[in-house]
Design a protein around this motif. Structure first.
Motif, PDB file in Angstrom:
ATOM      1  N   ALA A  67       0.844  -1.195   0.000  1.00 21.24           N
ATOM      2  CA  ALA A  67       0.000   0.000   0.000  1.00 21.24           C
ATOM      3  C   ALA A  67       0.879   1.244   0.000  1.00 21.24           C
ATOM      4  O   ALA A  67       1.912   1.290   0.671  1.00 21.24           O
ATOM      5  CB  ALA A  67      -0.916  -0.003   1.219  1.00 21.24           C
ATOM      6  N   GLY A  68       0.478   2.237  -0.772  1.00 23.32           N
ATOM      7  CA  GLY A  68       1.205   3.496  -0.816  1.00 23.32           C
ATOM      8  C   GLY A  68       2.454   3.456  -1.667  1.00 23.32           C
ATOM      9  O   GLY A  68       3.345   4.279  -1.467  1.00 23.32           O
ATOM     10  N   SER A  69       2.524   2.529  -2.623  1.00 26.24           N
ATOM     11  CA  SER A  69       3.783   2.361  -3.358  1.00 26.24           C
ATOM     12  C   SER A  69       3.713   2.612  -4.857  1.00 26.24           C
ATOM     13  O   SER A  69       4.719   2.415  -5.543  1.00 26.24           O
ATOM     14  CB  SER A  69       4.328   0.953  -3.115  1.00 26.24           C
ATOM     15  N   VAL A  70       2.581   3.043  -5.393  1.00 24.81           N
ATOM     16  CA  VAL A  70       2.519   3.335  -6.829  1.00 24.81           C
ATOM     17  C   VAL A  70       3.354   4.589  -7.084  1.00 24.81           C
ATOM     18  O   VAL A  70       3.092   5.650  -6.507  1.00 24.81           O
ATOM     19  CB  VAL A  70       1.064   3.536  -7.317  1.00 24.81           C
ATOM     20  N   ALA A  78      -0.339   8.178   6.205  1.00 20.95           N
ATOM     21  CA  ALA A  78      -0.942   7.009   6.858  1.00 20.95           C
ATOM     22  C   ALA A  78      -0.902   5.794   5.938  1.00 20.95           C
ATOM     23  O   ALA A  78      -0.566   4.687   6.373  1.00 20.95           O
ATOM     24  CB  ALA A  78      -2.383   7.315   7.270  1.00 20.95           C
ATOM     25  N   MET A  79      -1.236   5.975   4.673  1.00 24.10           N
ATOM     26  CA  MET A  79      -1.228   4.852   3.735  1.00 24.10           C
ATOM     27  C   MET A  79       0.205   4.411   3.448  1.00 24.10           C
ATOM     28  O   MET A  79       0.495   3.209   3.420  1.00 24.10           O
ATOM     29  CB  MET A  79      -1.958   5.223   2.441  1.00 24.10           C
ATOM     30  N   LYS A  80       1.118   5.369   3.256  1.00 24.47           N
ATOM     31  CA  LYS A  80       2.508   5.025   2.967  1.00 24.47           C
ATOM     32  C   LYS A  80       3.142   4.214   4.103  1.00 24.47           C
ATOM     33  O   LYS A  80       3.993   3.378   3.856  1.00 24.47           O
ATOM     34  CB  LYS A  80       3.333   6.289   2.724  1.00 24.47           C
ATOM     35  N   HIS A  81       2.715   4.483   5.321  1.00 21.61           N
ATOM     36  CA  HIS A  81       3.318   3.828   6.489  1.00 21.61           C
ATOM     37  C   HIS A  81       2.437   2.735   7.085  1.00 21.61           C
ATOM     38  O   HIS A  81       2.699   2.265   8.195  1.00 21.61           O
ATOM     39  CB  HIS A  81       3.648   4.875   7.552  1.00 21.61           C
ATOM     40  N   SER A  82       1.427   2.295   6.348  1.00 20.88           N
ATOM     41  CA  SER A  82       0.483   1.296   6.876  1.00 20.88           C
ATOM     42  C   SER A  82       1.063  -0.121   6.919  1.00 20.88           C
ATOM     43  O   SER A  82       0.534  -0.972   7.616  1.00 20.88           O
ATOM     44  CB  SER A  82      -0.791   1.286   6.037  1.00 20.88           C
ATOM     45  N   ASN A  83       2.112  -0.386   6.169  1.00 17.88           N
ATOM     46  CA  ASN A  83       2.713  -1.730   6.081  1.00 17.88           C
ATOM     47  C   ASN A  83       1.752  -2.785   5.548  1.00 17.88           C
ATOM     48  O   ASN A  83       1.939  -3.975   5.804  1.00 17.88           O
ATOM     49  CB  ASN A  83       3.300  -2.179   7.422  1.00 17.88           C
ATOM     50  N   ILE A  84       0.736  -2.363   4.820  1.00 19.90           N
ATOM     51  CA  ILE A  84      -0.217  -3.299   4.224  1.00 19.90           C
ATOM     52  C   ILE A  84       0.339  -3.794   2.897  1.00 19.90           C
ATOM     53  O   ILE A  84       0.870  -3.007   2.107  1.00 19.90           O
ATOM     54  CB  ILE A  84      -1.591  -2.631   3.996  1.00 19.90           C
ATOM     55  N   ASN A  97     -14.018  -0.847   6.038  1.00 20.51           N
ATOM     56  CA  ASN A  97     -14.020   0.454   6.698  1.00 20.51           C
ATOM     57  C   ASN A  97     -12.641   1.088   6.525  1.00 20.51           C
ATOM     58  O   ASN A  97     -11.778   0.948   7.402  1.00 20.51           O
ATOM     59  CB  ASN A  97     -14.369   0.299   8.174  1.00 20.51           C
ATOM     60  N   PRO A  98     -12.409   1.780   5.411  1.00 18.31           N
ATOM     61  CA  PRO A  98     -11.078   2.315   5.111  1.00 18.31           C
ATOM     62  C   PRO A  98     -10.503   3.225   6.201  1.00 18.31           C
ATOM     63  O   PRO A  98      -9.332   3.085   6.561  1.00 18.31           O
ATOM     64  CB  PRO A  98     -11.286   3.090   3.809  1.00 18.31           C
ATOM     65  N   THR A  99     -11.301   4.136   6.730  1.00 19.90           N
ATOM     66  CA  THR A  99     -10.754   5.089   7.702  1.00 19.90           C
ATOM     67  C   THR A  99     -10.469   4.450   9.060  1.00 19.90           C
ATOM     68  O   THR A  99      -9.614   4.922   9.794  1.00 19.90           O
ATOM     69  CB  THR A  99     -11.694   6.297   7.884  1.00 19.90           C
ATOM     70  N   LYS A 100     -11.142   3.365   9.378  1.00 20.48           N
ATOM     71  CA  LYS A 100     -10.839   2.636  10.607  1.00 20.48           C
ATOM     72  C   LYS A 100      -9.599   1.763  10.417  1.00 20.48           C
ATOM     73  O   LYS A 100      -8.767   1.650  11.314  1.00 20.48           O
ATOM     74  CB  LYS A 100     -12.029   1.760  11.021  1.00 20.48           C
ATOM     75  N   THR A 101      -9.474   1.157   9.237  1.00 17.05           N
ATOM     76  CA  THR A 101      -8.347   0.274   8.958  1.00 17.05           C
ATOM     77  C   THR A 101      -7.048   1.054   8.837  1.00 17.05           C
ATOM     78  O   THR A 101      -6.013   0.617   9.348  1.00 17.05           O
ATOM     79  CB  THR A 101      -8.605  -0.531   7.670  1.00 17.05           C
ATOM     80  N   VAL A 102      -7.102   2.209   8.173  1.00 17.41           N
ATOM     81  CA  VAL A 102      -5.922   3.069   8.025  1.00 17.41           C
ATOM     82  C   VAL A 102      -6.317   4.484   8.459  1.00 17.41           C
ATOM     83  O   VAL A 102      -6.660   5.321   7.628  1.00 17.41           O
ATOM     84  CB  VAL A 102      -5.384   3.063   6.570  1.00 17.41           C
ATOM     85  N   GLY A 104      -6.295   8.158   9.058  1.00 18.13           N
ATOM     86  CA  GLY A 104      -5.512   9.192   8.402  1.00 18.13           C
ATOM     87  C   GLY A 104      -5.447   9.041   6.895  1.00 18.13           C
ATOM     88  O   GLY A 104      -4.863   9.892   6.220  1.00 18.13           O
ATOM     89  N   THR A 105      -6.042   7.957   6.355  1.00 20.09           N
ATOM     90  CA  THR A 105      -6.072   7.811   4.900  1.00 20.09           C
ATOM     91  C   THR A 105      -6.880   8.952   4.302  1.00 20.09           C
ATOM     92  O   THR A 105      -7.804   9.468   4.929  1.00 20.09           O
ATOM     93  CB  THR A 105      -6.668   6.451   4.469  1.00 20.09           C
ATOM     94  N   THR A 106      -6.532   9.331   3.097  1.00 23.97           N
ATOM     95  CA  THR A 106      -7.308  10.367   2.410  1.00 23.97           C
ATOM     96  C   THR A 106      -8.471   9.769   1.628  1.00 23.97           C
ATOM     97  O   THR A 106      -9.258  10.497   1.039  1.00 23.97           O
ATOM     98  CB  THR A 106      -6.409  11.196   1.468  1.00 23.97           C
ATOM     99  N   MET A 107      -8.577   8.444   1.635  1.00 23.80           N
ATOM    100  CA  MET A 107      -9.733   7.812   0.993  1.00 23.80           C
ATOM    101  C   MET A 107     -10.932   8.024   1.907  1.00 23.80           C
ATOM    102  O   MET A 107     -10.998   7.465   3.001  1.00 23.80           O
ATOM    103  CB  MET A 107      -9.493   6.320   0.765  1.00 23.80           C
ATOM    104  N   THR A 108     -11.874   8.808   1.441  1.00 22.48           N
ATOM    105  CA  THR A 108     -13.000   9.187   2.286  1.00 22.48           C
ATOM    106  C   THR A 108     -14.234   8.309   2.095  1.00 22.48           C
ATOM    107  O   THR A 108     -15.246   8.531   2.748  1.00 22.48           O
ATOM    108  CB  THR A 108     -13.393  10.657   2.026  1.00 22.48           C
ATOM    109  N   TYR A 109     -14.141   7.320   1.211  1.00 22.06           N
ATOM    110  CA  TYR A 109     -15.259   6.406   0.978  1.00 22.06           C
ATOM    111  C   TYR A 109     -15.556   5.641   2.258  1.00 22.06           C
ATOM    112  O   TYR A 109     -14.640   5.149   2.934  1.00 22.06           O
ATOM    113  CB  TYR A 109     -14.901   5.455  -0.167  1.00 22.06           C
ATOM    114  N   ALA A 110     -16.829   5.525   2.600  1.00 18.72           N
ATOM    115  CA  ALA A 110     -17.227   4.896   3.864  1.00 18.72           C
ATOM    116  C   ALA A 110     -16.942   3.400   3.904  1.00 18.72           C
ATOM    117  O   ALA A 110     -16.797   2.814   4.971  1.00 18.72           O
ATOM    118  CB  ALA A 110     -18.712   5.135   4.125  1.00 18.72           C
ATOM    119  N   GLY A 111     -16.864   2.762   2.759  1.00 21.21           N
ATOM    120  CA  GLY A 111     -16.580   1.336   2.718  1.00 21.21           C
ATOM    121  C   GLY A 111     -17.730   0.537   2.148  1.00 21.21           C
ATOM    122  O   GLY A 111     -18.803   1.061   1.861  1.00 21.21           O
TER     123      GLY A 111
END
Length: 136
Positions: A67-70, A78-84, A97-102, A104-111
């Protein structure tokens, strides 16, 4: 003894017939799941595409990617350092639940709250990653 051997042979043949007839059904079920997932992916198209970056990063090459590597995409810290590393399990968790899983992610979609919809979407993404569009 001969009757017992006949029963075993009949059981094996029945098992083989069941396995042979189940294979096409499994393929049809997967095709149905992928088709349903494609419809769900339409929601993602507001921000994502398979082969190119938009507001969100591309999805080609998703499975096995950190995650965060493209390259060239501006991710949140948050995504760059998530280690996912994206696989079925991590994607399922994130999509639920994107914002709960990561946080600080800028992905604002609720899931995607439905487990079936997430499973269908993941099946579609796996299939799409083998498509000509992703092989370019």
């Amino acid at each position: 003894m001969r009757a017992f051997a006949g029963l075993i042979l009949a059981a094996c043949m029945a098992s083989a017939a069941t396995t042979a007839s189940a294979a096409p059904d499994k393929g049809a079920a997967l095709a149905t799941q992928v088709k349903a997932g494609e419809a769900i992916y339409a929601r993602c198209l507001a921000c994502h595409a398979l082969a190119y970056d938009r507001t969100g990063p591309r999805h080609c090459g998703l499975f096995g990617r950190r995650a965060g590597s493209v390259k060239g995409f501006n991710y949140s810290d948050a995504m760059k350092h998530s280690n996912i590393v994206w696989n079925e399990k991590t994607l399922n968790l994130f999509l639920s639940n994107p914002t709960k899983t990561v946080p600080g992610t800028t992905m604002t979609y609720a899931g995607v709250t439905s487990q079936k919809e997430r499973s269908d979407l993941i099946s579609y993404l796996k299939q799409a990653n083998t498509s000509p569009e992703c092989k370019k």
